[in-house]
Design an enzyme around this catalytic site. Structure first.
Site, PDB file in Angstrom:
ATOM      1  N   TYR A  38      42.082  43.051  36.184  1.00  0.00           N
ATOM      2  CA  TYR A  38      40.709  42.557  36.301  1.00  0.00           C
ATOM      3  C   TYR A  38      40.326  42.375  37.769  1.00  0.00           C
ATOM      4  O   TYR A  38      39.311  42.886  38.223  1.00  0.00           O
ATOM      5  CB  TYR A  38      40.582  41.228  35.541  1.00  0.00           C
ATOM      6  CG  TYR A  38      39.200  40.625  35.612  1.00  0.00           C
ATOM      7  CD1 TYR A  38      38.124  41.218  34.960  1.00  0.00           C
ATOM      8  CD2 TYR A  38      38.975  39.454  36.324  1.00  0.00           C
ATOM      9  CE1 TYR A  38      36.860  40.659  35.024  1.00  0.00           C
ATOM     10  CE2 TYR A  38      37.712  38.895  36.388  1.00  0.00           C
ATOM     11  CZ  TYR A  38      36.661  39.494  35.733  1.00  0.00           C
ATOM     12  OH  TYR A  38      35.407  38.947  35.797  1.00  0.00           O
ATOM     13  N   LYS A  42      37.645  44.730  40.027  1.00  0.00           N
ATOM     14  CA  LYS A  42      36.499  44.138  40.733  1.00  0.00           C
ATOM     15  C   LYS A  42      36.567  44.460  42.226  1.00  0.00           C
ATOM     16  O   LYS A  42      35.545  44.777  42.845  1.00  0.00           O
ATOM     17  CB  LYS A  42      36.453  42.627  40.520  1.00  0.00           C
ATOM     18  CG  LYS A  42      36.079  42.216  39.118  1.00  0.00           C
ATOM     19  CD  LYS A  42      34.617  42.500  38.835  1.00  0.00           C
ATOM     20  CE  LYS A  42      34.175  41.858  37.543  1.00  0.00           C
ATOM     21  NZ  LYS A  42      32.735  41.966  37.316  1.00  0.00           N
TER      22      LYS A  42
END
Length: 88
Positions: A38, A42
């Site tokens: 994650y 990003k």
């Protein structure tokens, strides 16, 4: 975005781009060391926006949220009462 004239982009990122910090306080200038997919994803989007900005001039800002999982009951009650809440 260029074709439609979008002048700027706001990217919803995450504090997970910092990984496991050694400090209790994280500063924007701290190194980015994501420890999960994650945070890594990003950070990849932040980097892509940086390069797009360099190539085409599209300004962007990345907001790195720390805890966007849900509402805080104290803040919610304060906001509903009409009172103000001071962040420190």
């Amino acid at each position: 975005m260029r074709a439609t004239g979008v002048p700027a982009l706001v990217l919803s990122s995450t504090a997970a781009v910092y990984g496991e910090s050694q400090n209790s306080l994280i500063d924007e200038s701290d190194p980015t060391r994501p420890t999960n997919p994650y945070g890594e994803t990003k950070l990849a989007f932040e980097r892509a926006c940086h390069w797009y900005e360099q190539a085409y001039g599209l300004r962007f800002v990345a907001l790195r949220y720390f805890n966007a999982a849900g509402r805080d009951e104290v803040l919610w009650r304060t906001a509903r009462s009409g009172n103000t809440f001071e962040f420190r």
